[in-house]
Every structure is written in structure tokens, then in C-alpha cells.
Write an enzyme that holds these catalytic residues in place. Structure first.
Site, PDB file in Angstrom:
ATOM      1  N   SER A 184     -36.642  15.311  29.293  1.00 32.46           N
ATOM      2  CA  SER A 184     -36.503  14.982  27.939  1.00 32.46           C
ATOM      3  C   SER A 184     -36.023  15.990  26.988  1.00 32.46           C
ATOM      4  CB  SER A 184     -37.778  14.582  27.367  1.00 32.46           C
ATOM      5  OG  SER A 184     -38.635  15.407  27.307  1.00 32.46           O
ATOM      6  N   HIS A 212     -37.600   8.307  30.066  1.00 30.59           N
ATOM      7  CA  HIS A 212     -36.363   8.368  29.138  1.00 30.59           C
ATOM      8  C   HIS A 212     -35.302   7.903  29.907  1.00 30.59           C
ATOM      9  CE1 HIS A 212     -37.339  10.704  25.471  1.00 30.59           C
ATOM     10  NE2 HIS A 212     -38.478  11.119  26.470  1.00 30.59           N
ATOM     11  N   LYS A 243     -40.088   3.570  24.479  1.00 26.57           N
ATOM     12  CA  LYS A 243     -38.705   4.175  24.210  1.00 26.57           C
ATOM     13  C   LYS A 243     -37.745   3.108  23.845  1.00 26.57           C
ATOM     14  CE  LYS A 243     -40.772   8.559  25.347  1.00 26.57           C
ATOM     15  NZ  LYS A 243     -41.330   9.176  26.481  1.00 26.57           N
TER      16      LYS A 243
HETATM   17  C1  LIG Z   1     -42.722   9.526  26.501  1.00 27.00           C
HETATM   18  C2  LIG Z   1     -43.132   9.706  28.085  1.00 27.00           C
HETATM   19  C3  LIG Z   1     -44.123   9.125  28.509  1.00 27.00           C
HETATM   20  C4  LIG Z   1     -45.147   8.375  27.678  1.00 27.00           C
HETATM   21  O1  LIG Z   1     -44.985   7.232  27.544  1.00 27.00           O
HETATM   22  P1  LIG Z   1     -45.598   6.279  26.140  1.00 27.00           P
HETATM   23  O2  LIG Z   1     -45.356   5.001  26.596  1.00 27.00           O
HETATM   24  O3  LIG Z   1     -45.128   6.773  24.973  1.00 27.00           O
HETATM   25  O4  LIG Z   1     -46.963   6.622  26.148  1.00 27.00           O
HETATM   26  C5  LIG Z   1     -44.622   9.493  30.084  1.00 27.00           C
HETATM   27  N1  LIG Z   1     -43.683  10.084  30.757  1.00 27.00           N
HETATM   28  C6  LIG Z   1     -42.520  10.641  30.254  1.00 27.00           C
HETATM   29  C7  LIG Z   1     -41.581  11.303  30.977  1.00 27.00           C
HETATM   30  C8  LIG Z   1     -42.265  10.483  28.777  1.00 27.00           C
HETATM   31  O5  LIG Z   1     -41.259  11.039  28.459  1.00 27.00           O
END
Ligand SMILES: *Cc1c(COP(=O)(O)O)cnc(C)c1O
Length: 395
Positions: A184, A212, A243
Site C-alpha cells: 500500500s 488493495h 476498501k
Molecule cells: C487495510 C488492510 C487490511 C485491513 O482491512 P480492513 O478491512 O480495513 O480491516 C488488511 N490487510 C491489508 C494489506 C490492508 O491494506
């Protein structure tokens, strides 16, 4: 001695944060999360959300959420193993399995929960978890909850991964290789084909966290596994529903055996109430929309390409991103935060990201372009980037 209930040990730590200049208040959003928002009372163009497809405030998702509330109520009322497993939860899992082209999909209350629950449930003492050094915090926490051994390989470095596999293969029973699908901070994609080949060579399992990549990569957002055509060769394919999908929740897609086991042993499912019906209804609508058409992901990639090209032409360093994540690398930490602040003053919100989240001297503002941005909004953001960039001597 001071009274422990005054929490002076925390007050001291908070003072340390203040001394280091990293104490902060959270920005307050007073609109839906969309391309133009009211943030801290100011109208700004939003280039910082993970709402890649503009789904979080989409009329179809809102309608589906309200319909689900009418039918199932506001909350699920129990953990899934007691009486919180509604038909709508099972409908979502069946739809996700179909979307991801896997046998089964198992849902959690968040992506974070999914990593915390799954990794622990599928590993035990005598196993080894091998993790990319830049993997997400929830993978690190999930790994810590497991009794398996741990090893790290250098970021996307296949020689480093092979070295770890070679030295450890005979010492452990099962080996699980874990990687983010998309990283990310830089927007680079995991070298999944090579990882899968190494896994097959050393008889290890693979686990990809596509937080992502879900809704972004692959056909209509089916993720990194689909992007590389690796269906059937990745054991655990994690996605978030928070997301690009725009709501909340997480899932792991894979085999029916995986599903059956998690159904008995994934602790967030056993000990925490299931997703609320409104969230599940909205997610079902979102996945349905992606299965109907690639227009949302097409628009996302088109906007990202447009924005990246314009910033690059102006002379900004946009790094080596392979996805819509667009870092603008400034370098110095103080200068990065100043750049972010000046953008905000001029009506563009992009959060600054500095050490320790990224290595020292690689401070950046991280732009998240979405399918919902208009070209006019992106042009306006580029205009402000140019203005502030020149003013600060970055261009
Ligand atoms: C954002 C993210 C998460 C967490 O996801 P949520 O649904 O916001 O709890 C887990 N792993 C990665 C790689 C992320 O970028």
C-alpha cells in the site's frame, strides 16, 4: 507515589509524542467519503480514501443496505455459531466464491480480523510462517497469535525467499508463505507467479492478502490471483470489503476444506458477532455490480493513469507504482508534512506518510485516485500540486 488510576504512565508517553512532534488529532469528516468532502470544516478534494470505486456512497449500495435492514434488522444479534448466521451471510459467501472463482469464501467482520483469525487457525507449533518484510500490521499480528515459527524475507526479493525456504524446509511440517497482493505504500504488486513457483518447489502453502488488490486488479477487480491467472495455485486468497468494495468486512477465498475448518476454529467467528445485515446487503450489491460490468474498474484505471501522467509531466517523482496508488515522493519528513499542509490550505487533502511508516528520507504524500473523481477534480488537484510544488521549490 502517584495514584495508578491517574494513568500518569500514559500521560508521560503522550508527552513524549508531543515532544517528538507526532501527537495529533484525527481529521473529522462531515460528509460521505466521496471525491469532494468537508474535512475539518473545509471543502476539499479528497485524494486519500481507499474507496477506489466510489462505492461507499453509491445509491445502489445504500438502497441494498436499507432493504437488508428492513428484512433482517439493524444487527445480527449473535455470533455465527449460535444464531447470528443469517441467510444473507451465506448468500454473500456463495457470491464471493463465484466472483473469486474459488470453491468457497469465508467472511469476517473486517480484513484485519480475517488475518488475525485465519493465520492462527491454519498453522500450529511445528509449522513455519514466512512473511514479506513489508506485510501489513494485521498479518504481523495474526502471525504473532500463531504458535508456528516465523521468518521474514526481504521485500519482494525471491532470492531471499528461496534462501529462507531452503534453510528451513526440513525443519518444519507445514510452511505458509504470506504476502500482500499490493503493497500500500508504494503501490507495487507482489511477484506472485515467482512466489507460487517457489512454494510448489518447496511444498509450501501460499497466502495472499489482497486488501488493495480487491476491486482493483484482475477482471473487474477479482484481485491479484486473477490478474496473474493463478487460480487454483494460491491456497488462501484474502480480500477486504472495506476498501474498493466500499463497506466493511473481510474474507478468505479458497477450498471447501479451508471453509469447513475455519467454520469451526476461526476465533473472530466463534467469539464476535457477525457482520450487520446492512453491510452484507450493500456488499452483495457491490459484488453484483462488479460481476455485471467492468465499467467501475475501467474508470478507476483510466483516472489513475490520467493523474499519474499529469504529475509525472510536471516533474514530480511518483515512484514505481503499478496500481492506482500514486505516491508523490518528497523525501525529507518535515518538507513532506509541510507539502501536505499547503495542499490542504489550497483545497486538496492528501495525507503525508513519513518514517516510521516508510523508510527515512522517502516521505511522500500518497494520492488515492478513485473511479468517482471527475477529470475536472483531477485537473484542479494537479493545478494545486503544481502551485504548491513551485512555491516550495520541489519543482
Ligand atoms: C487495510 C488492510 C487490511 C485491513 O482491512 P480492513 O478491512 O480495513 O480491516 C488488511 N490487510 C491489508 C494489506 C490492508 O491494506
Amino acid at each position: 507515589m502517584s495514584n495508578v488510576h491517574e494513568l500518569s504512565f500514559l500521560k508521560e508517553k503522550i508527552q513524549e509524542l508531543k515532544d517528538q512532534g507526532v501527537y495529533r488529532k484525527l481529521p473529522v469528516l462531515d460528509t460521505p467519503n466521496q471525491p469532494e468532502v468537508i474535512l475539518n470544516g473545509k471543502k476539499v478534494i479528497n485524494l486519500s480514501s481507499n474507496n477506489y470505486l466510489g462505492f461507499s456512497n453509491h445509491p445502489r449500495l445504500k438502497k441494498a443496505a436499507m432493504d437488508a435492514i428492513e428484512r433482517y434488522g439493524a444487527g445480527a444479534g449473535a455470533v455465527r455459531t449460535i444464531i447470528g448466521n443469517m441467510k444473507i451471510h451465506e448468500d454473500l459467501e456463495a457470491l464471493l466464491a463465484k466472483f473469486k472463482r474459488e470453491e468457497a469464501a469465508f467472511i469476517y467482520q473486517s480484513g484485519f480480523n480475517c488475518n488475525a483469525g485465519t493465520i492462527q487457525a491454519i498453522t500450529e507449533a511445528g509449522d513455519l510462517i514466512i512473511s514479506d518484510e513489508l506485510n501489513h500490521a494485521s498479518i504481523i499480528d495474526g502471525t504473532r497469535l500463531s504458535k508456528a515459527g516465523r521468518a521474514i524475507y526481504k521485500h519482494s526479493d525471491m532470492d531471499s525467499l528461496e534462501e529462507v525456504l531452503k534453510t528451513n524446509r526440513d525443519k518444519y511440517k507445514n510452511i505458509l508463505i504470506i504476502t500482500d497482493g499490493v503493497f500500500s505504500m508504494d503501490g507495487d504488486i507482489a511477484k506472485l507467479p515467482e512466489i507460487v513457483e517457489l512454494a510448489e518447489k518447496y511444498e509450501a502453502m501460499t497466502y495472499v492478502d489482497d486488501a488493495h488488490g480487491s476491486g482493483v486488479l484482475g477482471e473487474s477487480g477479482r484481485g491479484t490471483v486473477d490478474h496473474f491467472g493463478l487460480h487454483g495455485r494460491v491456497d488462501f486468497s484474502i480480500g477486504t470489503l472495506s476498501k474498493a468494495i466500499g463497506v466493511v468486512g473481510g474474507y478468505v477465498a479458497g477450498s471447501q476444506t479451508m471453509y469447513d475448518w475455519l467454520n469451526h476454529r476461526a476465533r473472530p467467528v466463534l467469539f464476535s458477532t457477525s457482520l450487520p445485515p446492512a453491510a452484507v446487503g450493500a456488499i452483495i450489491e457491490a459484488i453484483t455490480m462488479l460481476m455485471e460490468s467492468t465499467e467501475y474498474t475501467d474508470r478507476l484505471w483510466d483516472n489513475a493513469k490520467y493523474f499519474k501522467e499529469k504529475l509525472g509531466k510536471l516533474g514530480f517523482n511518483t515512484g514505481h507504482s503499478e496500481t492506482p496508488i500514486t505516491p508523490v515522493i518528497i523525501g525529507d519528513e518535515g518538507k513532506t508534512m509541510e507539502f501536505s499542509k499547503k495542499l490542504m490550505e489550497n483545497g486538496v487533502f492528501v495525507s503525508g506518510i513519513v518514517f516510521p511508516t516508510v523508510p527515512k528520507g522517502t516521505g511522500r504524500v500518497r494520492c488515492m485516485v478513485t473511479a468517482a473523481h471527475t477529470k475536472e477534480q483531477l485537473d484542479e488537484a494537479v493545478r494545486v500540486f503544481e502551485l504548491v510544488g513551485k512555491e516550495m521549490g520541489i519543482l
